[in-house]
Write a protein that holds these residues in place. Structure first.
Motif, PDB file in Angstrom:
ATOM      1  N   LEU A 268      87.832  84.952 -45.277  1.00 26.82           N
ATOM      2  CA  LEU A 268      86.376  85.018 -45.850  1.00 26.82           C
ATOM      3  C   LEU A 268      85.827  86.524 -46.109  1.00 26.82           C
ATOM      4  CD1 LEU A 268      84.565  81.543 -44.681  1.00 26.82           C
ATOM      5  CD2 LEU A 268      85.123  82.354 -47.122  1.00 26.82           C
ATOM      6  N   VAL A 269      86.198  87.023 -44.753  1.00 29.35           N
ATOM      7  CA  VAL A 269      86.063  88.895 -44.752  1.00 29.35           C
ATOM      8  C   VAL A 269      86.429  89.237 -46.159  1.00 29.35           C
ATOM      9  CG1 VAL A 269      86.599  90.842 -43.654  1.00 29.35           C
ATOM     10  CG2 VAL A 269      86.273  88.498 -42.681  1.00 29.35           C
ATOM     11  N   PHE A 270      87.704  88.526 -46.796  1.00 27.38           N
ATOM     12  CA  PHE A 270      87.773  89.556 -47.985  1.00 27.38           C
ATOM     13  C   PHE A 270      86.955  89.169 -48.745  1.00 27.38           C
ATOM     14  CE2 PHE A 270      91.321  90.318 -44.792  1.00 27.38           C
ATOM     15  CZ  PHE A 270      91.322  91.006 -44.866  1.00 27.38           C
ATOM     16  N   ALA A 271      86.796  87.965 -49.149  1.00 29.62           N
ATOM     17  CA  ALA A 271      85.695  87.653 -49.979  1.00 29.62           C
ATOM     18  C   ALA A 271      84.316  88.334 -50.354  1.00 29.62           C
ATOM     19  CB  ALA A 271      85.772  86.187 -49.998  1.00 29.62           C
ATOM     20  N   GLY A 272      84.182  88.064 -48.549  1.00 28.22           N
ATOM     21  CA  GLY A 272      82.466  88.615 -48.821  1.00 28.22           C
ATOM     22  C   GLY A 272      82.237  90.921 -49.381  1.00 28.22           C
ATOM     23  N   ILE A 273      84.161  91.144 -48.883  1.00 29.33           N
ATOM     24  CA  ILE A 273      84.068  92.524 -49.327  1.00 29.33           C
ATOM     25  C   ILE A 273      84.050  92.002 -50.916  1.00 29.33           C
ATOM     26  CG2 ILE A 273      85.795  94.034 -49.923  1.00 29.33           C
ATOM     27  CD1 ILE A 273      86.269  93.399 -46.673  1.00 29.33           C
ATOM     28  N   ALA A 274      85.072  91.356 -52.106  1.00 31.93           N
ATOM     29  CA  ALA A 274      84.843  91.459 -53.526  1.00 31.93           C
ATOM     30  C   ALA A 274      83.573  90.916 -53.991  1.00 31.93           C
ATOM     31  CB  ALA A 274      85.902  90.350 -53.870  1.00 31.93           C
ATOM     32  N   LEU A 275      83.100  89.641 -52.948  1.00 32.49           N
ATOM     33  CA  LEU A 275      81.393  89.683 -53.376  1.00 32.49           C
ATOM     34  C   LEU A 275      80.560  90.903 -53.252  1.00 32.49           C
ATOM     35  CD1 LEU A 275      80.872  86.778 -52.390  1.00 32.49           C
ATOM     36  CD2 LEU A 275      80.595  86.809 -54.377  1.00 32.49           C
ATOM     37  N   SER A 495      80.586 103.947 -55.735  1.00 28.60           N
ATOM     38  CA  SER A 495      80.823 102.936 -54.718  1.00 28.60           C
ATOM     39  C   SER A 495      81.212 101.652 -54.239  1.00 28.60           C
ATOM     40  CB  SER A 495      78.695 102.807 -54.178  1.00 28.60           C
ATOM     41  OG  SER A 495      78.351 103.623 -53.824  1.00 28.60           O
ATOM     42  N   ALA A 496      81.882 100.648 -55.877  1.00 30.57           N
ATOM     43  CA  ALA A 496      82.624  99.528 -55.214  1.00 30.57           C
ATOM     44  C   ALA A 496      83.600  99.748 -55.548  1.00 30.57           C
ATOM     45  CB  ALA A 496      82.578  99.052 -57.151  1.00 30.57           C
ATOM     46  N   LEU A 497      83.920 101.169 -56.047  1.00 31.12           N
ATOM     47  CA  LEU A 497      85.588 101.333 -55.683  1.00 31.12           C
ATOM     48  C   LEU A 497      85.993 101.980 -54.227  1.00 31.12           C
ATOM     49  CD1 LEU A 497      88.678 101.431 -57.450  1.00 31.12           C
ATOM     50  CD2 LEU A 497      87.821 103.756 -57.919  1.00 31.12           C
ATOM     51  N   MET A 498      84.847 102.874 -53.776  1.00 28.60           N
ATOM     52  CA  MET A 498      84.938 103.278 -51.698  1.00 28.60           C
ATOM     53  C   MET A 498      85.189 102.594 -51.149  1.00 28.60           C
ATOM     54  SD  MET A 498      82.032 105.303 -50.435  1.00 28.60           S
ATOM     55  CE  MET A 498      81.308 103.837 -50.392  1.00 28.60           C
ATOM     56  N   ILE A 499      84.093 100.884 -51.149  1.00 29.22           N
ATOM     57  CA  ILE A 499      84.712 100.271 -50.252  1.00 29.22           C
ATOM     58  C   ILE A 499      85.891  99.875 -50.259  1.00 29.22           C
ATOM     59  CG2 ILE A 499      84.473  98.201 -49.714  1.00 29.22           C
ATOM     60  CD1 ILE A 499      80.717  99.076 -50.418  1.00 29.22           C
ATOM     61  N   GLY A 500      86.970  99.560 -51.015  1.00 33.02           N
ATOM     62  CA  GLY A 500      88.016  98.745 -52.083  1.00 33.02           C
ATOM     63  C   GLY A 500      89.373 100.127 -50.777  1.00 33.02           C
ATOM     64  N   LEU A 501      88.986 101.042 -51.521  1.00 32.75           N
ATOM     65  CA  LEU A 501      89.898 102.072 -51.055  1.00 32.75           C
ATOM     66  C   LEU A 501      89.411 103.242 -49.631  1.00 32.75           C
ATOM     67  CD1 LEU A 501      89.968 104.791 -53.849  1.00 32.75           C
ATOM     68  CD2 LEU A 501      92.019 102.563 -53.180  1.00 32.75           C
ATOM     69  N   THR A 502      88.218 102.245 -48.824  1.00 33.84           N
ATOM     70  CA  THR A 502      87.927 102.680 -47.385  1.00 33.84           C
ATOM     71  C   THR A 502      88.762 102.350 -46.500  1.00 33.84           C
ATOM     72  OG1 THR A 502      85.236 103.422 -48.239  1.00 33.84           O
ATOM     73  CG2 THR A 502      86.412 102.677 -45.161  1.00 33.84           C
ATOM     74  N   GLY A 777      86.386 107.139 -51.037  1.00 31.85           N
ATOM     75  CA  GLY A 777      87.087 105.870 -49.850  1.00 31.85           C
ATOM     76  C   GLY A 777      87.514 106.409 -48.977  1.00 31.85           C
ATOM     77  N   ILE A 778      89.095 107.573 -49.480  1.00 30.56           N
ATOM     78  CA  ILE A 778      89.655 108.023 -48.816  1.00 30.56           C
ATOM     79  C   ILE A 778      89.774 109.157 -47.440  1.00 30.56           C
ATOM     80  CG2 ILE A 778      91.844 109.262 -48.709  1.00 30.56           C
ATOM     81  CD1 ILE A 778      92.359 108.576 -51.606  1.00 30.56           C
ATOM     82  N   GLY A 779      88.388 109.299 -47.630  1.00 30.66           N
ATOM     83  CA  GLY A 779      87.759 109.853 -46.804  1.00 30.66           C
ATOM     84  C   GLY A 779      87.530 109.275 -45.361  1.00 30.66           C
ATOM     85  N   LEU A 780      86.318 108.142 -45.966  1.00 27.06           N
ATOM     86  CA  LEU A 780      86.111 107.134 -45.232  1.00 27.06           C
ATOM     87  C   LEU A 780      87.368 106.882 -44.359  1.00 27.06           C
ATOM     88  CD1 LEU A 780      82.793 105.854 -46.715  1.00 27.06           C
ATOM     89  CD2 LEU A 780      82.513 107.303 -44.923  1.00 27.06           C
TER      90      LEU A 780
END
Length: 842
Positions: A268-275, A495-502, A777-780
């Motif tokens: 559910l954590v990963f589902a939350g990230i997608a949402l 930011s959408a891509l940033m979160i995933g790559l972080t 994302g990579i920096g974070l």
């Protein structure tokens, strides 16, 4: 207003479809997780409950609390207690149960099932309805065994075959006399079950004349609670515990549910990230849709619509989109749940049969998540549109954000970011688990702060790409200008891509660093060439050490034998070793004194020494489990690690006081070092036992690396959902950007920019935005990976930060690929615009 909202939904099908898809993916992940975990939990609970059908009351030994410095042993369930249970009023029959670890080898000599799920026990006889025979007969004597039907099917065994079995000791080769069916949860999860007759099981498991449990069946007309009360009165008080079969089933169901909750929460954590990523797309979509209908909304306001009605019309659109996404996401989630169950079967993890469980809670969660997330994301654009005065909207003077709002945004972003960095840095100085919660809080604050600051960061970072974009001429220059034209939209998309790559980068840094630290730990702390242990993590037979010493080329061995003892009124586990050889097999750093183990001289790790206030030369009294005591002296204090820690004492002093000596592992040093030939000799000396692992230091590291790699690949797969949603966000943004700039693109075409250059412009714009999100994302991710490593370093002295440059380059390439892929459709659409129609558009 309601009819107007519905018409607006239908008027923007293509753009709203992407929003529906983004929400649907998140909802599908949530509902799929709930369907999968509920289905698995329900199947395991039903399977487990069947196993207690023939148990009305279970009698087990009651653990005894230690008294002072004396360790009190748990009472044994003897034959006398079994007979007294059977004679108790209201009891129809009583059966003694014996169980323990039993490894079964397949026809190639490899262990069947997971080591910890390889179980053995006693067959109760012809009346054993818990394990009904499918074929053959019950086993008799140590040379006969019955195996479960699923194991027999997997390995190709049948009645009459000889099978290699290990029961905490030498390899046995009994004949299979029977194959039985069972609802045992371990077997359902892919393990194995071997049954012997009761006397043989007691002998093989080292429990002569005693049982692990006594199962009592109630006579007709006697309830489970009444039988429990009768047994409580008939059996010795304070020595045994009685539990009804119904309570056992409930406890087992609760245990299964608790074990499922961890898996459920993780998914559910990963589902939350997608949402969460999808929320940016929804907000972006509605912001653009509202902006495109500014004059329409202004006209509605001019003819009498109130601010509330305008906001409500936007929220109605969001409700429709969210409801459609919720329903389609639920249907897709049911498919995901079924797919995950099938995937487990493909990977070799057997799941009990049962229907897919789609509970009302799952349906409600899917609809609520879809609708609530969409309406929350759309509320701010709707509210902002309602505040625009009609006259200003008609003249479009509202388009530019005020300097005050940008200053406020940047100030809030800076405060959040600074607070996040401060909390994360403070957490790195804390001890172990104490810093986990602050680190999580700091990470959330920093990500939110960077998200808020992204419009400010976009200009200098995208400007840095200007020299590269100049290579593409006019298309490159236009792409750079377009990507910073609307910083807020660019920020939301990146930011959408940033979160995933972080998350992906942070976990990759952590996994690589942990693997490196464990390799260093094994190479620096262990000089032995091999470590021998049981496949299931249980204790080895004491005979293993002697068998290994007799192998040609072995120069030194030492078992590591654990035994409880009382020290200063607390229970400590002593580690018994061969004192004369242990120093040759290990290389532990000594902080105080000398590493000397022998007689009454022991060494202790620094944490244990600190807790008791010991140092080199300190003396203490140890009370062994047999009631005897000894005065020991601390010869040295060493740095412990995850492999070796605690109080290390010579086996010559420890073993005489241990009732059942058992070794957790045996270290082996050879004259020629680790090699394939030496490994074969050691395995043959142990009878090619399927239950025993002979591992070199390289094997240990590879086994740990395999675990990390498996977990990391699973996380990559789960986070791919967030990346897919991010791709949709880039497509959405570019499509809207092309729509808004239709007139401008028409003018560019009219003054000589060809279709290929238009396509290149849109693609470069997409590439710049995606790389911007990738760099952030990579920096974070590197920062969070470093911070988490600093926290781990307090418990793991060998921890060393490892930056996976190759993987990070791959992630940046992935971000670029996302940009190129997302630009395909918008670029094609922009190049095909009719220049005259575009120039006339408003």
């Amino acid at each position: 207003m309601f009819r107007t909202a519905l018409r607006n939904v239908l008027a923007h099908k293509a753009r709203l479809l992407m929003t529906v898809l983004a929400v649907m993916l998140g909802v599908a992940f949530v509902s799929g997780t709930l369907v999968f975990t509920n289905t698995l939990s329900d199947a395991l609970q039903k399977s487990s409950a069947k196993g207690f059908d023939q148990v009305d009351v279970a009698v087990t030994a009651e653990p005894q609390p230690d008294v002072g410095d004396r360790i009190v042993k748990t009472p044994e369930l003897t034959q006398d207690l079994l007979e007294r249970s059977a004679r108790t009023p209201g009891a129809a029959a009583a059966v003694g149960v014996v169980n323990g670890f039993t490894a079964i080898a397949d026809k190639d000599g490899k262990l069947i099932g997971g080591g910890f799920r390889s179980q053995g026990g006693n067959y109760w006889g012809t009346k054993d309805v818990r394990y009904p025979l499918v074929s053959g007969r019950a086993p008799k004597g140590v040379n006969e065994v019955a195996v479960d039907a699923k194991t027999a099917e997997r390995a190709g065994y049948k009645v009459g075959d000889t099978v290699r079995i290990s029961v905490d000791g030498p390899v046995l080769t009994p004949r299979i006399t029977g194959v039985f069916s069972t609802d045992d949860g371990n077997v359902a999860a892919g393990g194995s079950l071997a049954l012997f007759d009761t006397a043989s099981a007691q002998k093989l498991f080292g429990k002569p004349g005693v049982y692990d449990e006594i199962d009592v069946k109630a006579a007709p007309g006697t309830s489970q609670s009444a039988l429990k009360s009768a047994l409580d009165a008939a059996l010795p008080k304070g020595q045994v515990e009685t539990t009804t079969g119904r309570q056992l089933a409930d406890d087992q169901a609760e245990t299964i549910s608790a074990s499922m909750s961890g898996l459920k929460q993780g998914l559910l954590v990963f589902a939350g990230i997608a949402l969460f990523v999808g929320t940016f797309i929804i907000a972006n979509t509605f912001t653009m849709l509202v902006a495109q209908r500014t004059k329409e909304l202004a006209l509605l306001r001019a003819v009498g619509a109130s601010r509330r009605q305008v906001t409500r019309s936007v929220l109605i659109e969001a409700f429709v989109v969210g409801a459609v996404a919720g329903v389609t996401g639920l249907v897709a989630g049911i498919g995901i749940g079924a797919g995950l169950r099938s995937l487990m079967g493909t990977l070799g993890a057997t799941v009990p049969d049962g229907p897919l469980v789609v509970s009302p809670d799952t349906v409600a969660a899917a609809l609520v998540v879809g609708v609530v997330i969409t309406m929350l994301a759309a509320w701010l654009p709707g509210r902002r549109a309602a505040k625009i005065p009609p006259v200003a909207a008609m003249s479009s003077v509202h388009a530019t954000a005020s300097a005050r709002s940008l200053v406020l945004r940047n100030t809030l972003g800076a405060l959040f970011s600074a607070a996040g960095v401060a909390v994360v840095l403070a957490a790195t100085t804390m001890d172990g688990s104490d810093g986990q919660a602050p680190m999580g809080l700091g990470a959330v604050l920093l990500i939110l702060g960077v998200f808020v600051l992204t419009p400010l960061l976009s200009r200098p970072l995208i400007a840095a790409a200007a020299p590269l974009l100049r290579v593409f001429g006019v298309s490159g220059k236009l792409a750079r200008q377009n990507s910073v034209r609307n910083p807020r939209r660019t920020a939301a998309t990146a930011s959408a891509l940033m979160i995933g790559l972080t998350l992906i980068t942070g976990m990759t840094v952590m996994a690589g660093s942990l693997q490196k630290s464990i390799d260093r730990m094994a190479s620096s702390a262990i000089r032995a060439d091999y470590v021998v242990s049981m496949a299931n993590g249980n204790a080895l037979s004491p005979d293993v050490d002697g068998e290994l010493r007799s192998v040609a080329g072995v120069t030194a061995t030492s078992p590591m034998r654990n035994a409880p003892a009382r020290v200063d009124g607390t229970t400590e586990y002593l580690t018994g070793v061969t004192g004369s050889a242990f120093g040759e097999l290990t290389d532990l750093k000594v902080d105080d004194g000398a590493f000397t183990v022998g007689g009454a001289r022991v060494v202790v790790d620094e944490d244990t020494a600190k807790s008791h206030g010991w140092k080199a030369g300190s003396a203490f009294t140890v009370h062994y489990e047999d009631g005897k005591q000894q005065r020991l002296t601390v010869a040295g204090v060493y740095e412990g690690n995850q492999l070796i820690r605690g109080i290390i004492v010579d086996n010559a002093a420890l073993t005489p006081h241990v009732t059942d000596p058992a070794d957790m592992q045996v270290m082996v040093k050879t004259s020629g070092g680790a090699s394939g030939g030496t490994t074969d000799r050691l395995e043959k000396a142990l009878g090619s036992n399927p239950a025993i692992k002979v591992q070199s230091k390289k094997d240990l590291s590879q086994e740990i690396a395999k675990t990390f790699t498996l977990v990391l690949n699973m996380l990559y797969g789960l986070l791919a959902m967030a990346v897919i949603v991010a791709v949709l966000g880039v497509v959405n943004t570019l499509a809207m950007s092309v729509f808004e700039r239709s007139q401008e693109i028409g003018m560019l075409r009219a003054i000589g920019l060809d279709r290929r250059s238009v396509k290149r412009m849109v693609r470069l714009e997409s590439l710049v935005i995606s790389l911007f999100g990738g760099v952030l994302g990579i920096g974070l991710g590197v920062f969070f990976g470093w911070a988490a490593g600093e926290l781990l370093g307090t418990k793991m002295p060998t921890y060393e930060l490892v930056l996976p440059w190759g993987r990070m380059a791959l992630f940046l390439t992935l971000a670029a690929a996302v940009g190129i892929l997302a630009a395909l459709w918008p670029a094609r659409r922009a190049s095909r615009l009719n220049m005259l129609t575009a120039i006339k558009s408003e």
